[in-house]
Design a protein around this motif. Structure first.
Motif, PDB file in Angstrom:
ATOM      1  N   MET A 277      23.327 -34.274  64.151  1.00 59.09           N
ATOM      2  CA  MET A 277      23.110 -33.983  65.631  1.00 59.09           C
ATOM      3  C   MET A 277      23.924 -32.999  66.005  1.00 59.09           C
ATOM      4  SD  MET A 277      23.163 -36.973  68.838  1.00 59.09           S
ATOM      5  CE  MET A 277      21.639 -37.646  67.852  1.00 59.09           C
ATOM      6  N   PRO A 278      23.370 -31.917  66.603  1.00 58.65           N
ATOM      7  CA  PRO A 278      24.244 -31.156  67.439  1.00 58.65           C
ATOM      8  C   PRO A 278      25.293 -31.487  68.645  1.00 58.65           C
ATOM      9  CG  PRO A 278      22.062 -30.686  68.183  1.00 58.65           C
ATOM     10  CD  PRO A 278      21.971 -31.658  67.047  1.00 58.65           C
ATOM     11  N   PHE A 279      26.223 -30.976  68.819  1.00 57.00           N
ATOM     12  CA  PHE A 279      27.327 -31.699  69.780  1.00 57.00           C
ATOM     13  C   PHE A 279      26.810 -30.999  71.133  1.00 57.00           C
ATOM     14  CE2 PHE A 279      31.186 -30.914  72.419  1.00 57.00           C
ATOM     15  CZ  PHE A 279      31.737 -32.221  72.178  1.00 57.00           C
ATOM     16  N   ASP A 280      26.554 -31.991  72.351  1.00 53.07           N
ATOM     17  CA  ASP A 280      25.875 -31.553  73.514  1.00 53.07           C
ATOM     18  C   ASP A 280      27.057 -31.436  74.349  1.00 53.07           C
ATOM     19  OD1 ASP A 280      24.500 -31.162  75.756  1.00 53.07           O
ATOM     20  OD2 ASP A 280      23.516 -33.004  75.202  1.00 53.07           O
ATOM     21  N   VAL A 281      27.525 -30.088  74.527  1.00 50.93           N
ATOM     22  CA  VAL A 281      28.431 -29.526  75.439  1.00 50.93           C
ATOM     23  C   VAL A 281      28.076 -29.858  76.992  1.00 50.93           C
ATOM     24  CG1 VAL A 281      30.055 -27.701  76.184  1.00 50.93           C
ATOM     25  CG2 VAL A 281      29.158 -27.891  73.804  1.00 50.93           C
ATOM     26  N   ASP A 282      26.796 -29.736  77.223  1.00 47.21           N
ATOM     27  CA  ASP A 282      26.447 -29.847  78.426  1.00 47.21           C
ATOM     28  C   ASP A 282      26.466 -31.483  79.181  1.00 47.21           C
ATOM     29  OD1 ASP A 282      25.507 -27.359  78.962  1.00 47.21           O
ATOM     30  OD2 ASP A 282      23.600 -27.853  78.214  1.00 47.21           O
ATOM     31  N   ASN A 283      26.290 -32.383  78.211  1.00 48.91           N
ATOM     32  CA  ASN A 283      26.534 -33.699  78.363  1.00 48.91           C
ATOM     33  C   ASN A 283      27.721 -33.885  78.688  1.00 48.91           C
ATOM     34  OD1 ASN A 283      25.780 -36.502  78.634  1.00 48.91           O
ATOM     35  ND2 ASN A 283      26.088 -37.054  76.671  1.00 48.91           N
ATOM     36  N   LEU A 284      28.805 -33.325  77.567  1.00 48.96           N
ATOM     37  CA  LEU A 284      30.099 -33.421  78.009  1.00 48.96           C
ATOM     38  C   LEU A 284      30.731 -33.111  79.345  1.00 48.96           C
ATOM     39  CD1 LEU A 284      33.224 -34.268  76.790  1.00 48.96           C
ATOM     40  CD2 LEU A 284      33.156 -32.039  75.771  1.00 48.96           C
ATOM     41  N   MET A 285      30.413 -31.863  79.572  1.00 53.91           N
ATOM     42  CA  MET A 285      30.722 -31.310  80.812  1.00 53.91           C
ATOM     43  C   MET A 285      30.340 -32.199  82.098  1.00 53.91           C
ATOM     44  SD  MET A 285      32.835 -28.831  80.300  1.00 53.91           S
ATOM     45  CE  MET A 285      33.329 -30.012  78.855  1.00 53.91           C
ATOM     46  N   ALA A 286      29.209 -32.777  81.945  1.00 53.40           N
ATOM     47  CA  ALA A 286      28.573 -33.609  82.935  1.00 53.40           C
ATOM     48  C   ALA A 286      29.417 -34.818  83.103  1.00 53.40           C
ATOM     49  CB  ALA A 286      27.264 -33.851  82.698  1.00 53.40           C
ATOM     50  N   ARG A 287      29.879 -35.497  82.146  1.00 56.82           N
ATOM     51  CA  ARG A 287      30.720 -36.571  81.993  1.00 56.82           C
ATOM     52  C   ARG A 287      32.025 -36.298  82.500  1.00 56.82           C
ATOM     53  NH1 ARG A 287      29.299 -40.907  78.960  1.00 56.82           N
ATOM     54  NH2 ARG A 287      27.503 -40.691  77.820  1.00 56.82           N
ATOM     55  N   VAL A 288      32.663 -35.091  82.418  1.00 55.88           N
ATOM     56  CA  VAL A 288      33.880 -34.679  82.925  1.00 55.88           C
ATOM     57  C   VAL A 288      33.747 -34.700  84.394  1.00 55.88           C
ATOM     58  CG1 VAL A 288      35.519 -32.883  83.061  1.00 55.88           C
ATOM     59  CG2 VAL A 288      34.612 -33.621  80.863  1.00 55.88           C
ATOM     60  N   ARG A 289      32.554 -33.895  84.797  1.00 56.04           N
ATOM     61  CA  ARG A 289      32.522 -33.623  86.431  1.00 56.04           C
ATOM     62  C   ARG A 289      32.266 -34.853  87.160  1.00 56.04           C
ATOM     63  NH1 ARG A 289      29.498 -29.152  84.447  1.00 56.04           N
ATOM     64  NH2 ARG A 289      27.745 -30.445  84.476  1.00 56.04           N
TER      65      ARG A 289
END
Length: 280
Positions: free
Chosen positions: A1-13
């Motif tokens: 499964m590719p690493f979802d950067v958008d999901n990570l940034m959403a969690r940080v925000r």
């Protein structure tokens, strides 16, 4: 499964209460577009932009919860303050040098302002961030300079109190004056003696910019012996000092050019005339 950067940034925000970034309009991939890294889940330029934007928002003073910004600015201010404090902290005398500074053998730099005798000098401490001018100390030199006893060596004694001078005492003092007067030096502390003088290895730059150990050079020139009395400190170069003394004797340099049958060491000379009051 590719690493979802958008999901990570959403969690940080979300964790820091930052408003979500507007989605970028999709565009058809062109031949010159940056290659997609499948393990990152998006193109590398987009990933870099997302990370830097998120970090900028996290550490922004206008964020809804700007605690990271306050932590960053406070930590930076404290770090800069510590650097300035350490870089401008000056020790007026040997009494002001902390014991831990001596124990860790931290270098002390300064300018030689007085030649007390052949193996004692005084330096005006100049920290590495200190850019002031060295004042004319006059009679206040004892209150504003560090008394340094050259470690590991003993030079011919000059005349003081009721003690007569030794042969080559004047030559030894002239030698060290030519070597150190008004020169910038580096002192590696080795300890303190019972008079609270700083015992140290003094280094001065040669014409080629290299550091020279003054104690070693003085022994090589035949104007000092290796000090072997109680409390002697050698800064890890005892063998070098002993070899230098043996060579100076063979070459009959300095005080070794006199008749060795009547030679008296500086320590013996002091014991004889000062009745054991001071053999340092």
């Amino acid at each position: 499964m590719p690493f979802d950067v958008d999901n990570l940034m959403a969690r940080v925000r979300q964790a820091f209460g930052i408003t979500a970034l507007p989605d970028k309009p999709s565009a058809a991939k062109k031949p010159n577009d940056a290659p997609t890294h499948s393990h990152l889940g998006k193109t590398l330029p987009d990933w870099t932009t997302a990370v830097t934007t998120a970090l900028a928002q996290v550490f922004s003073p206008t964020a809804s919860q700007p605690y990271p910004f306050y932590l960053l600015t406070t930590g930076t201010a404290l770090a800069l303050g510590w650097v300035v404090y350490r870089g401008t902290r000056r020790f007026p005398t040997a009494d002001h040098i902390p014991p831990r500074w001596v124990e860790k053998r931290k270098p002390i730099r300064g300018r030689v302002v007085r030649i007390s005798d052949s193996d004692n000098v005084r330096i005006y401490h100049t920290p590495w961030l200190w850019f002031g001018q060295i004042p004319d100390l006059n009679r206040e030199y004892m209150k504003k300079s560090i008394h340094v006893r050259l470690a590991g060596v003993d030079a011919p004694e000059s005349s003081y109190f009721s003690m007569p001078s030794q042969p080559f005492s004047a030559e030894a003092k002239e030698w060290i004056a030519l070597k150190l007067r008004d020169r910038r030096v580096k002192v590696i502390p080795c300890g303190k003696d019972r008079y609270n003088r700083l015992l140290g290895m003094v280094y001065v730059r040669s014409w080629f910019g290299l550091w020279q150990n003054v104690s070693l050079k003085m022994v090589q020139a035949g104007y000092a012996t290796v000090y072997k009395q109680h409390g002697a400190q050698y800064g890890g170069i005892l063998e070098q000092l002993e070899r230098a003394e043996a060579m100076a004797k063979r070459k009959k340099r300095g005080m070794w050019s006199q008749d060795l049958k009547v030679y008296v060491s500086p320590a013996e000379h002091k014991r004889k005339h000062l009745r054991g009051e001071d053999t340092v």
